[in-house]
Design a protein around this motif. Sequence first.
Motif, PDB file in Angstrom:
ATOM      1  N   ARG A  93      17.629  17.518 -28.106  1.00 39.44           N
ATOM      2  CA  ARG A  93      18.469  16.376 -28.491  1.00 39.44           C
ATOM      3  C   ARG A  93      18.328  15.214 -27.519  1.00 39.44           C
ATOM      4  N   LEU A  94      18.147  15.536 -26.250  1.00 34.32           N
ATOM      5  CA  LEU A  94      17.949  14.524 -25.209  1.00 34.32           C
ATOM      6  C   LEU A  94      16.853  15.008 -24.278  1.00 34.32           C
ATOM      7  N   LEU A  95      16.176  14.064 -23.639  1.00 32.48           N
ATOM      8  CA  LEU A  95      15.097  14.412 -22.732  1.00 32.48           C
ATOM      9  C   LEU A  95      15.175  13.542 -21.485  1.00 32.48           C
ATOM     10  N   SER A  96      15.040  14.180 -20.340  1.00 30.78           N
ATOM     11  CA  SER A  96      14.989  13.453 -19.074  1.00 30.78           C
ATOM     12  C   SER A  96      13.748  13.899 -18.319  1.00 30.78           C
ATOM     13  N   ILE A  97      13.083  12.958 -17.652  1.00 29.72           N
ATOM     14  CA  ILE A  97      11.878  13.249 -16.882  1.00 29.72           C
ATOM     15  C   ILE A  97      12.035  12.634 -15.505  1.00 29.72           C
ATOM     16  N   GLY A  98      11.808  13.447 -14.483  1.00 31.29           N
ATOM     17  CA  GLY A  98      11.866  12.971 -13.102  1.00 31.29           C
ATOM     18  C   GLY A  98      10.514  13.121 -12.446  1.00 31.29           C
ATOM     19  N   GLU A  99      10.285  12.321 -11.419  1.00 29.45           N
ATOM     20  CA  GLU A  99       9.024  12.373 -10.680  1.00 29.45           C
ATOM     21  C   GLU A  99       9.303  12.758  -9.233  1.00 29.45           C
ATOM     22  N   PHE A 100       8.506  13.686  -8.717  1.00 29.76           N
ATOM     23  CA  PHE A 100       8.599  14.132  -7.335  1.00 29.76           C
ATOM     24  C   PHE A 100       7.224  14.001  -6.700  1.00 29.76           C
ATOM     25  N   GLU A 101       7.187  14.018  -5.387  1.00 33.97           N
ATOM     26  CA  GLU A 101       5.918  13.917  -4.661  1.00 33.97           C
ATOM     27  C   GLU A 101       5.030  15.138  -4.899  1.00 33.97           C
ATOM     28  N   SER A 102       5.651  16.304  -5.163  1.00 36.69           N
ATOM     29  CA  SER A 102       4.883  17.537  -5.360  1.00 36.69           C
ATOM     30  C   SER A 102       5.737  18.532  -6.138  1.00 36.69           C
ATOM     31  N   VAL A 103       5.088  19.565  -6.639  1.00 37.30           N
ATOM     32  CA  VAL A 103       5.812  20.653  -7.297  1.00 37.30           C
ATOM     33  C   VAL A 103       6.745  21.324  -6.289  1.00 37.30           C
ATOM     34  N   GLU A 104       6.268  21.492  -5.068  1.00 33.64           N
ATOM     35  CA  GLU A 104       7.082  22.122  -4.026  1.00 33.64           C
ATOM     36  C   GLU A 104       8.356  21.322  -3.769  1.00 33.64           C
ATOM     37  N   GLN A 105       8.237  19.988  -3.732  1.00 30.94           N
ATOM     38  CA  GLN A 105       9.421  19.153  -3.514  1.00 30.94           C
ATOM     39  C   GLN A 105      10.390  19.279  -4.688  1.00 30.94           C
ATOM     40  N   ALA A 106       9.857  19.320  -5.906  1.00 30.98           N
ATOM     41  CA  ALA A 106      10.710  19.477  -7.087  1.00 30.98           C
ATOM     42  C   ALA A 106      11.463  20.806  -7.030  1.00 30.98           C
ATOM     43  N   LEU A 107      10.769  21.860  -6.631  1.00 33.42           N
ATOM     44  CA  LEU A 107      11.419  23.168  -6.542  1.00 33.42           C
ATOM     45  C   LEU A 107      12.454  23.208  -5.432  1.00 33.42           C
ATOM     46  N   LYS A 134      17.059  23.327 -20.885  1.00 33.85           N
ATOM     47  CA  LYS A 134      15.907  23.975 -20.264  1.00 33.85           C
ATOM     48  C   LYS A 134      15.309  23.022 -19.253  1.00 33.85           C
ATOM     49  N   ALA A 135      14.677  23.582 -18.240  1.00 34.64           N
ATOM     50  CA  ALA A 135      14.002  22.769 -17.234  1.00 34.64           C
ATOM     51  C   ALA A 135      12.613  23.356 -17.004  1.00 34.64           C
ATOM     52  N   ILE A 136      11.643  22.484 -16.801  1.00 37.23           N
ATOM     53  CA  ILE A 136      10.290  22.907 -16.457  1.00 37.23           C
ATOM     54  C   ILE A 136       9.793  22.019 -15.323  1.00 37.23           C
ATOM     55  N   VAL A 137       8.793  22.498 -14.626  1.00 38.71           N
ATOM     56  CA  VAL A 137       8.117  21.685 -13.618  1.00 38.71           C
ATOM     57  C   VAL A 137       6.630  21.723 -13.954  1.00 38.71           C
ATOM     58  N   VAL A 138       5.970  20.573 -13.842  1.00 39.62           N
ATOM     59  CA  VAL A 138       4.564  20.447 -14.219  1.00 39.62           C
ATOM     60  C   VAL A 138       3.835  19.657 -13.138  1.00 39.62           C
ATOM     61  N   GLN A 139       2.679  20.136 -12.730  1.00 43.06           N
ATOM     62  CA  GLN A 139       1.838  19.404 -11.778  1.00 43.06           C
ATOM     63  C   GLN A 139       1.259  18.182 -12.488  1.00 43.06           C
ATOM     64  N   GLY A 140       1.432  17.009 -11.920  1.00 39.12           N
ATOM     65  CA  GLY A 140       0.895  15.784 -12.508  1.00 39.12           C
ATOM     66  C   GLY A 140      -0.568  15.579 -12.164  1.00 39.12           C
ATOM     67  N   LEU A 141      -1.115  14.495 -12.668  1.00 38.86           N
ATOM     68  CA  LEU A 141      -2.505  14.142 -12.377  1.00 38.86           C
ATOM     69  C   LEU A 141      -2.624  13.630 -10.947  1.00 38.86           C
ATOM     70  N   GLN A 142      -3.711  13.978 -10.303  1.00 38.08           N
ATOM     71  CA  GLN A 142      -3.971  13.510  -8.950  1.00 38.08           C
ATOM     72  C   GLN A 142      -4.722  12.177  -9.014  1.00 38.08           C
ATOM     73  N   PRO A 143      -4.302  11.188  -8.213  1.00 35.04           N
ATOM     74  CA  PRO A 143      -5.021   9.913  -8.217  1.00 35.04           C
ATOM     75  C   PRO A 143      -6.444  10.101  -7.710  1.00 35.04           C
ATOM     76  N   ARG A 144      -7.350   9.308  -8.231  1.00 37.10           N
ATOM     77  CA  ARG A 144      -8.750   9.388  -7.794  1.00 37.10           C
ATOM     78  C   ARG A 144      -8.967   8.670  -6.509  1.00 37.10           C
TER      79      ARG A 144
END
Length: 65
Positions: A19-33, A55-65
């Motif tokens: 019904r609703l969705l929220s997305i947050g950004e962290f420096e790393s998966v470890e920081q999010a956890l 529900k909550a999930i954590v996902v590794q984002g793309l690494q900058p080139r």
Amino acid sequence: KVLVGGAIPENLERDWHPRLLSIGEFESVEQALRWYHSEEYAPAKELRFKVAKNKAIVVQGLQPR
């Protein structure tokens, strides 16, 4: 950093209908956890569990080139 907060998603595939969705950004998966399991977040997490089906999930984002 909040990227999306309280957005109403449009489901395009399968049988998932949030019904609703929220997305947050962290420096790393470890920081999010660390944040998710922190004492500071614990009261808000407990409230989420009491008042909403969520529900909550954590996902590794793309690494900058």
